[in-house]
Every structure is written in structure tokens, then in C-alpha cells.
Design a protein around this motif. Structure first.
Motif, PDB file in Angstrom:
ATOM      1  N   GLU A 116      -2.354  11.090  11.650  1.00 47.06           N
ATOM      2  CA  GLU A 116      -3.699  10.535  11.819  1.00 47.06           C
ATOM      3  C   GLU A 116      -4.170   9.877  10.529  1.00 47.06           C
ATOM      4  N   SER A 117      -3.894  10.516   9.408  1.00 47.56           N
ATOM      5  CA  SER A 117      -4.253   9.948   8.107  1.00 47.56           C
ATOM      6  C   SER A 117      -3.492   8.645   7.858  1.00 47.56           C
ATOM      7  N   THR A 118      -2.201   8.663   8.144  1.00 48.29           N
ATOM      8  CA  THR A 118      -1.374   7.457   7.979  1.00 48.29           C
ATOM      9  C   THR A 118      -1.871   6.349   8.899  1.00 48.29           C
ATOM     10  N   HIS A 119      -2.211   6.722  10.140  1.00 51.83           N
ATOM     11  CA  HIS A 119      -2.719   5.756  11.118  1.00 51.83           C
ATOM     12  C   HIS A 119      -4.025   5.123  10.645  1.00 51.83           C
ATOM     13  N   GLU A 120      -4.923   5.939  10.110  1.00 50.93           N
ATOM     14  CA  GLU A 120      -6.197   5.408   9.612  1.00 50.93           C
ATOM     15  C   GLU A 120      -5.971   4.421   8.469  1.00 50.93           C
ATOM     16  N   THR A 121      -5.041   4.735   7.582  1.00 51.51           N
ATOM     17  CA  THR A 121      -4.719   3.820   6.479  1.00 51.51           C
ATOM     18  C   THR A 121      -4.169   2.507   7.031  1.00 51.51           C
ATOM     19  N   ALA A 122      -3.233   2.610   7.964  1.00 51.12           N
ATOM     20  CA  ALA A 122      -2.627   1.411   8.556  1.00 51.12           C
ATOM     21  C   ALA A 122      -3.661   0.576   9.310  1.00 51.12           C
ATOM     22  N   ALA A 146       0.822  -1.209   0.000  1.00 54.44           N
ATOM     23  CA  ALA A 146       0.000   0.000   0.000  1.00 54.44           C
ATOM     24  C   ALA A 146       0.861   1.266   0.000  1.00 54.44           C
ATOM     25  N   GLU A 147       2.154   1.079   0.100  1.00 59.18           N
ATOM     26  CA  GLU A 147       3.106   2.201   0.113  1.00 59.18           C
ATOM     27  C   GLU A 147       2.745   3.241   1.177  1.00 59.18           C
ATOM     28  N   VAL A 148       2.476   2.744   2.362  1.00 59.50           N
ATOM     29  CA  VAL A 148       2.118   3.604   3.483  1.00 59.50           C
ATOM     30  C   VAL A 148       3.345   4.343   4.007  1.00 59.50           C
ATOM     31  N   GLY A 149       4.504   3.753   3.841  1.00 58.40           N
ATOM     32  CA  GLY A 149       5.730   4.383   4.319  1.00 58.40           C
ATOM     33  C   GLY A 149       6.058   4.058   5.761  1.00 58.40           C
TER      34      GLY A 149
END
Length: 146
Positions: free
Chosen positions: A102-108, A31-34
Motif C-alpha cells: 500500500e505504501s509502495t502503491h501510494e508512492t507510485a 524515485a527508487e520505488v523498486g
């Protein structure tokens, strides 16, 4: 000599943890979340425990202070986490998730939910409830003094 039933159960629990971790790492990468898996876990902890300290993360994760410090530094550099302003007399710096974090956390967390669904797909609702009940009881068991 065959392994005892208790050791077989422990081996199965370890296998499931390994499988879940590997799937989560793969999901984050695809997902290339990083985030690496431990970075995602640390971000999750900070999101769930606003104003926590690095020592809180060390205590909860069982990781050493240096590893947690490196992970927190990386999360700060990527603008996922920030240090809260010092308050008078405060010895430890507190951490908070940024808007970007928060955006990254929601994706994860969405990926984490998908991994959980995949791992539990073959269990009925009743089996899931029973598994949850047993694991919750095991997780709250006091440590063995021996």
C-alpha cells in the motif's frame, strides 16, 4: 501517399501512450520505488480490485498469463502483494495488497499524478475537459466488427 487523418490520430495516441510510459518508468527509477512500470500497473490493479485473480489481471491488461504470473510472483517476493487464504470450493487464488504494498502503491500513484500533470500542463481546464470527454467516449466505443 499521405496517411489518413484517422491514422494520424492513432499515431498521436500511440505517441502519447509511449511518452507517458517512458516518463513513468523514469520516475519510478529515479524515485527508487523498486517497481517497473508493468509491476506498478499490476499493483495498481490489485489495489483497486481487492481479491482479484491473476486471470482478472490478464483480462484487463492484455498481457499473457506467464508474464502476469512472473509479475505477481515478484510483487509477492517483495512483500507488495499476498495471496488470500483459500476459501472452500475456491478454484482461483485471490490477491491483496500488503501494508508495505500500500505504501509502495501510494508512492507510485503520486508519481503517476505528477506524470499526468506534466503531460497535460499545456492544456487549459476547458481543453482537459474536452479531451477527457472525447477519450472516454472512444474508450467505451464497441469494437469494430469488420
Amino acid at each position: 501517399m499521405p496517411a489518413s487523418r484517422d491514422i494520424e490520430i492513432l499515431n498521436l495516441v500511440n505517441a502519447i501512450v509511449h511518452q507517458a510510459t517512458a516518463r513513468m518508468q523514469r520516475s519510478l527509477r529515479e524515485a527508487e520505488v523498486g517497481l517497473a512500470a508493468m509491476e506498478a500497473r499490476t499493483l495498481r490493479f490489485i489495489a483497486r480490485h481487492p481479491a482479484c485473480t491473476q486471470n482478472d489481471i490478464v483480462r484487463e491488461s492484455g498481457r499473457d498469463k506467464a508474464q502476469v504470473a512472473r509479475i505477481v510472483k515478484t510483487l509477492i517476493e517483495r512483500d507488495n502483494v499476498r495471496r488470500l487464504p483459500d476459501e472452500a470450493g475456491q478454484k482461483r487464488q485471490r490477491l491483496a495488497v500488503t501494508a508495505s504494498g500500500e505504501s509502495t502503491h501510494e508512492t507510485a500513484e503520486g508519481l503517476r499524478a505528477a506524470v499526468a500533470r506534466d503531460l497535460l500542463a499545456d492544456l487549459s481546464a476547458a481543453e482537459r475537459a474536452q479531451l477527457h470527454k472525447l477519450l472516454a467516449r472512444m474508450a467505451q466505443a464497441p469494437p469494430d466488427p469488420s
